[in-house]
Write a protein that holds these residues in place. Structure first.
Motif, PDB file in Angstrom:
ATOM      1  N   GLN A  56       0.828  -1.208   0.000  1.00 31.17           N
ATOM      2  CA  GLN A  56       0.000   0.000   0.000  1.00 31.17           C
ATOM      3  C   GLN A  56       0.863   1.258   0.000  1.00 31.17           C
ATOM      4  O   GLN A  56       0.503   2.268  -0.620  1.00 31.17           O
ATOM      5  CB  GLN A  56      -0.924   0.009   1.224  1.00 31.17           C
ATOM      6  CG  GLN A  56      -2.052  -1.005   1.160  1.00 31.17           C
ATOM      7  CD  GLN A  56      -2.996  -0.889   2.346  1.00 31.17           C
ATOM      8  OE1 GLN A  56      -3.302   0.213   2.817  1.00 31.17           O
ATOM      9  NE2 GLN A  56      -3.442  -2.027   2.852  1.00 31.17           N
ATOM     10  N   SER A  58       3.580   1.761  -1.508  1.00 33.01           N
ATOM     11  CA  SER A  58       4.187   2.004  -2.824  1.00 33.01           C
ATOM     12  C   SER A  58       3.206   1.792  -3.968  1.00 33.01           C
ATOM     13  O   SER A  58       3.630   1.670  -5.117  1.00 33.01           O
ATOM     14  CB  SER A  58       5.397   1.084  -3.024  1.00 33.01           C
ATOM     15  OG  SER A  58       5.005  -0.283  -2.980  1.00 33.01           O
ATOM     16  N   HIS A  59       1.922   1.725  -3.659  1.00 34.93           N
ATOM     17  CA  HIS A  59       0.904   1.521  -4.696  1.00 34.93           C
ATOM     18  C   HIS A  59       1.148   0.219  -5.459  1.00 34.93           C
ATOM     19  O   HIS A  59       1.098   0.185  -6.688  1.00 34.93           O
ATOM     20  CB  HIS A  59       0.868   2.704  -5.666  1.00 34.93           C
ATOM     21  CG  HIS A  59       0.725   4.031  -4.981  1.00 34.93           C
ATOM     22  ND1 HIS A  59      -0.475   4.526  -4.510  1.00 34.93           N
ATOM     23  CD2 HIS A  59       1.662   4.971  -4.664  1.00 34.93           C
ATOM     24  CE1 HIS A  59      -0.283   5.703  -3.948  1.00 34.93           C
ATOM     25  NE2 HIS A  59       0.995   5.997  -4.022  1.00 34.93           N
ATOM     26  N   GLN A  60       1.457  -0.833  -4.699  1.00 30.95           N
ATOM     27  CA  GLN A  60       1.674  -2.180  -5.250  1.00 30.95           C
ATOM     28  C   GLN A  60       2.882  -2.243  -6.176  1.00 30.95           C
ATOM     29  O   GLN A  60       2.911  -3.039  -7.123  1.00 30.95           O
ATOM     30  CB  GLN A  60       0.426  -2.695  -5.984  1.00 30.95           C
ATOM     31  CG  GLN A  60      -0.724  -3.110  -5.074  1.00 30.95           C
ATOM     32  CD  GLN A  60      -1.404  -1.943  -4.395  1.00 30.95           C
ATOM     33  OE1 GLN A  60      -1.819  -1.005  -5.059  1.00 30.95           O
ATOM     34  NE2 GLN A  60      -1.523  -1.988  -3.070  1.00 30.95           N
ATOM     35  N   LYS A  61       3.890  -1.441  -5.893  1.00 31.45           N
ATOM     36  CA  LYS A  61       5.102  -1.443  -6.719  1.00 31.45           C
ATOM     37  C   LYS A  61       6.314  -1.904  -5.904  1.00 31.45           C
ATOM     38  O   LYS A  61       6.381  -1.702  -4.689  1.00 31.45           O
ATOM     39  CB  LYS A  61       5.382  -0.048  -7.274  1.00 31.45           C
ATOM     40  CG  LYS A  61       4.317   0.481  -8.209  1.00 31.45           C
ATOM     41  CD  LYS A  61       4.723   1.810  -8.832  1.00 31.45           C
ATOM     42  CE  LYS A  61       4.793   2.935  -7.809  1.00 31.45           C
ATOM     43  NZ  LYS A  61       5.104   4.232  -8.433  1.00 31.45           N
ATOM     44  N   GLU A  66      10.173   0.180  -8.998  1.00 29.16           N
ATOM     45  CA  GLU A  66       8.866   0.782  -9.298  1.00 29.16           C
ATOM     46  C   GLU A  66       8.042  -0.042 -10.276  1.00 29.16           C
ATOM     47  O   GLU A  66       7.075   0.450 -10.849  1.00 29.16           O
ATOM     48  CB  GLU A  66       8.995   2.218  -9.835  1.00 29.16           C
ATOM     49  CG  GLU A  66       9.064   3.287  -8.779  1.00 29.16           C
ATOM     50  CD  GLU A  66       8.661   4.641  -9.328  1.00 29.16           C
ATOM     51  OE1 GLU A  66       7.513   5.041  -9.159  1.00 29.16           O
ATOM     52  OE2 GLU A  66       9.525   5.285  -9.957  1.00 29.16           O
ATOM     53  N   ARG A  68       5.194  -2.487 -11.138  1.00 30.13           N
ATOM     54  CA  ARG A  68       3.967  -2.922 -10.473  1.00 30.13           C
ATOM     55  C   ARG A  68       3.642  -4.345 -10.895  1.00 30.13           C
ATOM     56  O   ARG A  68       3.516  -4.638 -12.087  1.00 30.13           O
ATOM     57  CB  ARG A  68       2.796  -2.009 -10.804  1.00 30.13           C
ATOM     58  CG  ARG A  68       1.467  -2.500 -10.178  1.00 30.13           C
ATOM     59  CD  ARG A  68       0.311  -1.590 -10.519  1.00 30.13           C
ATOM     60  NE  ARG A  68       0.433  -0.341  -9.799  1.00 30.13           N
ATOM     61  CZ  ARG A  68      -0.037   0.827 -10.245  1.00 30.13           C
ATOM     62  NH1 ARG A  68      -0.617   0.891 -11.433  1.00 30.13           N
ATOM     63  NH2 ARG A  68       0.096   1.923  -9.529  1.00 30.13           N
ATOM     64  N   ASN A 257       2.350  10.486 -11.903  1.00 36.10           N
ATOM     65  CA  ASN A 257       1.841  10.433 -10.536  1.00 36.10           C
ATOM     66  C   ASN A 257       2.537   9.337  -9.748  1.00 36.10           C
ATOM     67  O   ASN A 257       2.885   8.289 -10.300  1.00 36.10           O
ATOM     68  CB  ASN A 257       0.329  10.199 -10.566  1.00 36.10           C
ATOM     69  CG  ASN A 257      -0.294  10.255  -9.182  1.00 36.10           C
ATOM     70  OD1 ASN A 257      -0.340   9.263  -8.473  1.00 36.10           O
ATOM     71  ND2 ASN A 257      -0.765  11.439  -8.811  1.00 36.10           N
ATOM     72  N   ALA A 259       1.554   7.095  -7.946  1.00 34.79           N
ATOM     73  CA  ALA A 259       0.898   5.787  -7.954  1.00 34.79           C
ATOM     74  C   ALA A 259       1.183   4.988  -9.210  1.00 34.79           C
ATOM     75  O   ALA A 259       0.927   3.781  -9.259  1.00 34.79           O
ATOM     76  CB  ALA A 259      -0.615   5.970  -7.795  1.00 34.79           C
ATOM     77  N   SER A 263       7.020   5.824 -12.222  1.00 33.21           N
ATOM     78  CA  SER A 263       6.643   7.242 -12.242  1.00 33.21           C
ATOM     79  C   SER A 263       7.840   8.184 -12.165  1.00 33.21           C
ATOM     80  O   SER A 263       7.825   9.255 -12.769  1.00 33.21           O
ATOM     81  CB  SER A 263       5.673   7.547 -11.104  1.00 33.21           C
ATOM     82  OG  SER A 263       6.258   7.267  -9.839  1.00 33.21           O
TER      83      SER A 263
END
Length: 286
Positions: A56, A58-61, A66, A68, A257, A259, A263
């Motif tokens: 959460q 890292s926005h699932q990364k 980075e 995903r 962004n 997320a 990015s």
């Protein structure tokens, strides 16, 4: 790589988990040195129990690349290896006392966390149990639990803003590079170079994914610039052109962004084209 505020993990960790981790460390400390590895292996549910919460942040990364991917395919990396340290000057059975310490956890793509041969580069990369130090003489022995504050890791830590700043991008190639040359700052260059190697940050599929993103952003930028030229020449855009313009800006905004996958690379792509006005504003607001 983006900076990860791993301290925010505390907001997701329950008292029950903290108690379980503390009890596990107590049990581990009572083990004979030769039995520690098996004990740690038998308590893997402790770090896997916070993996979803780490994702959460890292926005699932992956915290290093980075990329995903499904949370089930992400792995909890022990930044300081828990069972053994490869390549140390003296044999080292790992920072076993940090096996259940959430501050030592990092979320990693499997190709980064494990030693594997890169079919494209034909060399072995990946962190594995490697943990080089700037000064090997400062390495804390494995004989007893002890603070590690005196160690200076060679590897870049995504949880430290200053460390993340050591990396840059060759955007047209889709590669990570050292921000500083060896002439500018030898130590910073060395740390970045070793991190790119051991974290496998220029693994073939990562390069491909970043390059595809670069091509997509360049295409969008060219179209935005065409519309900007139309506005300059005619003083106004048609409603359809205004709609296209907004969609392009929104799309690029989503790509840069925090997320979004890769990015920080996307931001580098947008920054590389220079100050066009709209892109600089987007970089400060998206």
């Amino acid at each position: 790589m983006r900076h990860i505020r791993n301290g925010d993990l505390l907001g997701h960790i329950t008292d029950t988990w903290l108690t379980e981790a503390s009890d596990a460390l107590t049990g581990l400390s009572a083990q004979a040195p030769e039995d520690r590895s098996e004990f740690i292996k038998g308590n893997g549910q402790i770090w896997s129990g916070v993996k979803a919460a780490m994702a959460q942040l890292s926005h699932q990364k992956c915290w290093y690349s980075e990329k995903r991917i499904a949370v089930t395919e992400l792995e909890v990396d022990h930044f300081r290896p828990k069972n053994r340290v490869s390549g140390s000057a003296l044999p080292h059975k790992g920072y076993w006392w940090l096996a259940f310490e959430w501050r030592n956890f990092r979320l990693a793509y499997s190709l980064i966390n494990k030693r594997r041969t890169d079919s494209r580069e034909q060399n072995v990369q990946g962190k594995g149990s490697l943990f080089p130090l700037i000064d090997e003489a400062t390495r804390v022995p494995d004989t007893a639990a002890a603070p590690t504050d005196g160690e200076r890791p060679t590897l870049i830590d995504p949880c430290l803003s200053a460390d993340v700043q050591l990396l840059d991008y060759a955007v047209e190639d889709g590669k990570l590079v050292e921000r500083f040359t060896s002439h500018q700052h030898q130590l910073k260059n060395c740390r970045a170079k070793k991190s790119i190697e051991l974290f496998h940050l220029n693994e073939g599929t990562l390069i491909r994914d970043r390059h595809d993103l670069y091509v997509a952003i360049r295409h969008s930028v060219r179209r935005v610039e065409e519309l900007e030229a139309e506005r300059e020449a005619n003083g106004i855009l048609t409603p359809k052109q205004e709609d296209d313009y907004d969609q392009l800006i929104n799309q690029i905004g989503q790509q840069i962004n925090a997320a979004a996958p890769f990015s920080s690379f996307a931001r580098a792509c947008l920054k590389q084209i220079g100050d066009l006005g709209w892109n600089t504003h987007l970089l400060t607001t998206a």
